[in-house]
Design a protein around this motif. Structure first.
Motif, PDB file in Angstrom:
ATOM      1  N   ALA A  98       0.809  -1.391  -0.118  1.00 38.55           N
ATOM      2  CA  ALA A  98       0.141  -0.011   0.084  1.00 38.55           C
ATOM      3  C   ALA A  98       0.899   1.291   0.031  1.00 38.55           C
ATOM      4  O   ALA A  98       0.537   2.298  -0.612  1.00 38.55           O
ATOM      5  CB  ALA A  98      -0.945   0.036   1.260  1.00 38.55           C
ATOM      6  N   ALA A 119       0.882   4.140  -2.747  1.00 36.84           N
ATOM      7  CA  ALA A 119       0.637   5.602  -2.185  1.00 36.84           C
ATOM      8  C   ALA A 119       1.714   6.607  -2.836  1.00 36.84           C
ATOM      9  O   ALA A 119       1.533   7.545  -3.358  1.00 36.84           O
ATOM     10  CB  ALA A 119       0.585   5.654  -0.728  1.00 36.84           C
ATOM     11  N   GLU A 165      -6.677  -6.005  -1.411  1.00 39.34           N
ATOM     12  CA  GLU A 165      -7.912  -5.649  -2.111  1.00 39.34           C
ATOM     13  C   GLU A 165      -9.058  -6.113  -1.194  1.00 39.34           C
ATOM     14  O   GLU A 165     -10.227  -5.555  -1.212  1.00 39.34           O
ATOM     15  CB  GLU A 165      -7.861  -6.289  -3.385  1.00 39.34           C
ATOM     16  CG  GLU A 165      -7.141  -5.703  -4.444  1.00 39.34           C
ATOM     17  CD  GLU A 165      -6.854  -6.226  -5.573  1.00 39.34           C
ATOM     18  OE1 GLU A 165      -7.185  -5.373  -6.790  1.00 39.34           O
ATOM     19  OE2 GLU A 165      -6.347  -7.258  -5.793  1.00 39.34           O
ATOM     20  N   LEU A 207      -9.691  -4.099   1.959  1.00 40.03           N
ATOM     21  CA  LEU A 207     -10.274  -2.823   1.503  1.00 40.03           C
ATOM     22  C   LEU A 207     -11.450  -2.438   0.932  1.00 40.03           C
ATOM     23  O   LEU A 207     -11.910  -1.401   0.708  1.00 40.03           O
ATOM     24  CB  LEU A 207      -9.058  -1.938   0.690  1.00 40.03           C
ATOM     25  CG  LEU A 207      -7.825  -1.763   1.559  1.00 40.03           C
ATOM     26  CD1 LEU A 207      -6.904  -0.963   0.398  1.00 40.03           C
ATOM     27  CD2 LEU A 207      -8.049  -0.654   2.604  1.00 40.03           C
ATOM     28  N   LEU A 255     -11.597   2.333  -2.928  1.00 40.60           N
ATOM     29  CA  LEU A 255     -10.291   2.471  -2.247  1.00 40.60           C
ATOM     30  C   LEU A 255      -9.145   2.024  -3.159  1.00 40.60           C
ATOM     31  O   LEU A 255      -8.149   2.336  -3.173  1.00 40.60           O
ATOM     32  CB  LEU A 255     -10.248   1.786  -0.983  1.00 40.60           C
ATOM     33  CG  LEU A 255     -11.270   2.366   0.112  1.00 40.60           C
ATOM     34  CD1 LEU A 255     -11.223   1.837   1.120  1.00 40.60           C
ATOM     35  CD2 LEU A 255     -10.950   4.130   0.062  1.00 40.60           C
ATOM     36  N   ILE A 256      -9.222   0.673  -3.797  1.00 44.46           N
ATOM     37  CA  ILE A 256      -7.983   0.216  -4.659  1.00 44.46           C
ATOM     38  C   ILE A 256      -8.810  -0.190  -5.873  1.00 44.46           C
ATOM     39  O   ILE A 256      -9.773  -0.827  -5.970  1.00 44.46           O
ATOM     40  CB  ILE A 256      -7.369  -0.855  -4.157  1.00 44.46           C
ATOM     41  CG1 ILE A 256      -6.342  -1.237  -4.693  1.00 44.46           C
ATOM     42  CG2 ILE A 256      -8.233  -1.936  -3.474  1.00 44.46           C
ATOM     43  CD1 ILE A 256      -5.053  -1.984  -3.842  1.00 44.46           C
ATOM     44  N   LEU A 304      -4.305   2.982  -5.792  1.00 48.77           N
ATOM     45  CA  LEU A 304      -4.897   3.239  -4.467  1.00 48.77           C
ATOM     46  C   LEU A 304      -5.711   4.568  -4.976  1.00 48.77           C
ATOM     47  O   LEU A 304      -5.389   5.547  -5.505  1.00 48.77           O
ATOM     48  CB  LEU A 304      -3.985   3.604  -3.474  1.00 48.77           C
ATOM     49  CG  LEU A 304      -3.365   2.527  -2.515  1.00 48.77           C
ATOM     50  CD1 LEU A 304      -2.540   2.991  -1.566  1.00 48.77           C
ATOM     51  CD2 LEU A 304      -4.565   1.361  -2.130  1.00 48.77           C
ATOM     52  N   HIS A 305      -6.965   4.830  -4.299  1.00 48.88           N
ATOM     53  CA  HIS A 305      -7.618   6.157  -4.213  1.00 48.88           C
ATOM     54  C   HIS A 305      -6.526   7.056  -3.746  1.00 48.88           C
ATOM     55  O   HIS A 305      -6.058   7.053  -2.671  1.00 48.88           O
ATOM     56  CB  HIS A 305      -8.670   6.242  -3.507  1.00 48.88           C
ATOM     57  CG  HIS A 305      -9.791   7.220  -3.679  1.00 48.88           C
ATOM     58  ND1 HIS A 305      -9.290   8.406  -2.915  1.00 48.88           N
ATOM     59  CD2 HIS A 305     -10.803   7.339  -4.346  1.00 48.88           C
ATOM     60  CE1 HIS A 305     -10.437   9.247  -3.462  1.00 48.88           C
ATOM     61  NE2 HIS A 305     -11.293   8.626  -4.272  1.00 48.88           N
ATOM     62  N   ALA A 340      -4.290   7.012  -0.475  1.00 49.87           N
ATOM     63  CA  ALA A 340      -2.600   7.426  -0.804  1.00 49.87           C
ATOM     64  C   ALA A 340      -2.069   8.511  -0.024  1.00 49.87           C
ATOM     65  O   ALA A 340      -1.066   8.319   0.742  1.00 49.87           O
ATOM     66  CB  ALA A 340      -2.309   7.500  -2.294  1.00 49.87           C
TER      67      ALA A 340
END
Length: 95
Positions: A28, A32, A62, A65, A70-71, A81-82, A86
Motif C-alpha cells: 500500500a 501511495a 484488495e 479494503l 479504495l483500490i 490506490l484512491h 494514498a
C-alpha cells in the motif's frame, strides 16, 4: 496536508499501519508513493518481496479494503490506490 484527508480515511491508514500484515502495508505504501498504477514487477522492485508474495498480499489487501473505490485496477490490471487513501498513507509515513 492532513486537513485534506477525512478523519475516517486517516484512521483507516493508521489501522493499516498497525494491524495489517507488514507486506500488505508496504505494498500500500509503494502504491501511495507512486500515485499511479504499478505493475507486479514494479511492486516487487519497490517492496523487495517475491512476485508470489506481492500477488498474494495484493489480493488480501484488495479484500480487506473492499475493492473499489479504495483500490482499483487500470485497463492492464495494475493496482492503484484512491488518491485520498494514498495521501493518508503518506501522511502516516511522514509522522
Amino acid at each position: 496536508m492532513t486537513d485534506d484527508v477525512p478523519a475516517e480515511v486517516q484512521k483507516l491508514a493508521a489501522k493499516m499501519a498497525s494491524e495489517y500484515v507488514q507486506s500488505e502495508y508496504e505494498i500500500a505504501r509503494a502504491l501511495a508513493q507512486a500515485g499511479s498504477p504499478l505493475t507486479l514487477e514494479e511492486l516487487v522492485e519497490e517492496t523487495g518481496y517475491t512476485d508470489r508474495t506481492v500477488e498474494k498480499r495484493l489480493g488480501t489487501l484488495e479484500d480487506r479494503l473492499g475493492g473499489e473505490p479504495l483500490i482499483t485496477r487500470d485497463e492492464e490490471g495494475n493496482p492503484k490506490l484512491h488518491p485520498i487513501l494514498a495521501q493518508a498513507i503518506k501522511n502516516g509515513a511522514d509522522e
